[in-house]
Design an enzyme around this catalytic site. Sequence first.
Site, PDB file in Angstrom:
ATOM      1  CB  CYS A 196     -20.477   4.182 -26.453  1.00 35.39           C
ATOM      2  SG  CYS A 196     -21.975   5.066 -26.892  1.00 35.39           S
ATOM      3  CD  GLU A 197     -20.711   3.334 -20.577  1.00 29.95           C
ATOM      4  OE1 GLU A 197     -21.293   4.154 -19.835  1.00 29.95           O
ATOM      5  OE2 GLU A 197     -21.192   2.229 -20.896  1.00 29.95           O
ATOM      6  CD  GLU A 226       1.238  -9.068   1.290  1.00 27.10           C
ATOM      7  OE1 GLU A 226       0.242  -8.342   1.084  1.00 27.10           O
ATOM      8  OE2 GLU A 226       1.184 -10.156   1.875  1.00 27.10           O
ATOM      9  N   PRO A 227       4.671  -4.715  -1.615  1.00 25.39           N
ATOM     10  CG  PRO A 227       6.806  -4.024  -2.263  1.00 25.39           C
ATOM     11  CD  PRO A 227       6.090  -5.017  -1.395  1.00 25.39           C
ATOM     12  N   GLY A 228       3.229  -3.120  -4.459  1.00 29.69           N
ATOM     13  CA  GLY A 228       2.879  -3.286  -5.870  1.00 29.69           C
ATOM     14  C   GLY A 228       3.027  -1.967  -6.584  1.00 29.69           C
ATOM     15  NE  ARG A 249      -5.186   3.888 -10.152  1.00 29.78           N
ATOM     16  CZ  ARG A 249      -4.971   5.127  -9.728  1.00 29.78           C
ATOM     17  NH1 ARG A 249      -4.617   6.091 -10.584  1.00 29.78           N
ATOM     18  NH2 ARG A 249      -5.108   5.446  -8.457  1.00 29.78           N
ATOM     19  CE1 TYR A 303      -3.818  -2.874  -8.100  1.00 30.80           C
ATOM     20  CE2 TYR A 303      -2.446  -0.979  -7.561  1.00 30.80           C
ATOM     21  CZ  TYR A 303      -2.915  -2.244  -7.270  1.00 30.80           C
ATOM     22  OH  TYR A 303      -2.472  -2.892  -6.134  1.00 30.80           O
ATOM     23  N   GLY A 350       0.763  -1.237   0.000  1.00 32.50           N
ATOM     24  CA  GLY A 350       0.000   0.000   0.000  1.00 32.50           C
ATOM     25  C   GLY A 350       0.792   1.284   0.000  1.00 32.50           C
ATOM     26  CE1 TYR A 373     -10.652   2.489  -7.055  1.00 37.77           C
ATOM     27  CE2 TYR A 373      -8.743   2.631  -8.474  1.00 37.77           C
ATOM     28  CZ  TYR A 373      -9.546   1.891  -7.641  1.00 37.77           C
ATOM     29  OH  TYR A 373      -9.260   0.583  -7.396  1.00 37.77           O
TER      30      TYR A 373
END
Length: 400
Positions: free
Chosen positions: A326-327, A258-260, A297, A355, A224, A301
Amino acid sequence: MDYKALAQKYGTPLYVYDFDEISRNYNKIKTAFKARKSIIAYAVKANSNLSLLKHLANLGSGADCVSIGEIKRALLAGIPNYKIIFSGVGKRDDEIAEALEKDILFINIESEAELFRVEEIAAKLGKQARISVRVNPNIDPLTHPYISTGLSENKFGVAIDTAKKLYLKAKSSPYLNPVGIHFHIGSQLTELAPIKEASAIVAELTRALQKIDIDIKFFDVGGGLGIRYKDEKTIEPYDYAQAILSTLSGTDMTIICEPGRFIVGNAGVFLTSVLYEKETGSKRFIIVDGGMNDLLRPSLYNAYHEVEVVGKSEDASLADVVGPVCESGDFFAKDRLLPKTEHGDIVVVKSAGAYGFVMSSNYNTRPRPAEVAIEGGEDRLIRERESFEYLIEKEVRFMV
């Protein structure tokens, strides 16, 4: 980096990853924990490209996985089974069984019901399952609510009292071996205090468990650690490690981190080509060939990504950068000062290494982009662009 040349060579939309920067970021977090035995278990969900995983395997990385598919990817890329962790709240029976057969380091338990399932499956296989319990310390991570995981209202982990019961149950079972303890309060963390507070709570529980002869060997602090997307003040890996280590006095456990996003987020960009400009009343739109299906993203978000137009900076005015899907939620940036663009200009969407591709889809029957690695100044293709034939191959033979 010559983004225009890469776009011409590989086409757009396109993901580009700097493997040298990935190495630097991995080594920063590994060095930060050098005072203790540690495993840096890269969070595969951030970016699961096999070439990227192999690069991390060569650096000595482990893997934090949330599906059997991610476990298989990690193993295929050369990450050893004894450095692989299986997390996630919804593991199927077949996934649990296969993880046990592959003899990974341990399975993170997220509920009492899951503990019983793992025990039953291990008994059927005649195996002892190494487990860790994910503890929810009920700490506000001060991040986006969609990526908060450490509050009692979140679906992840179990409360302290429940965790104690699960460890006692595991200790008494011939098919369970409680070797670790785990917490993870959220993603894109930029405040140190919640991390330290959570670590202190879980460390206190760990000491209590060790006093009753539950031999916890691994202290898994989750991941995180945040990155800069706009103007965030981020946490230095050394300070992060010291905050956690300060809570572990008198213990001798291997730290698992656990870094991503921290490793890959700012090591990647998304390239997309301008199709048109359009003005509607007082609104200016830059319409590009990449869409929300490629990079979700901003839509999901309302996340901020820096954008720039390659080779242009003058005559800037406010514009939205939008895609062809088409959004109305199909956008990468809103109300940004950007120069006048022409058909074929290249727009760079930054901080897209985490991500990005992993959350992409084929919505609107759009093939997903190619992925390219840059290492030592050389570029190479690490995933080819999808074709229409690839998209329909699982359907076409069933047409009647």
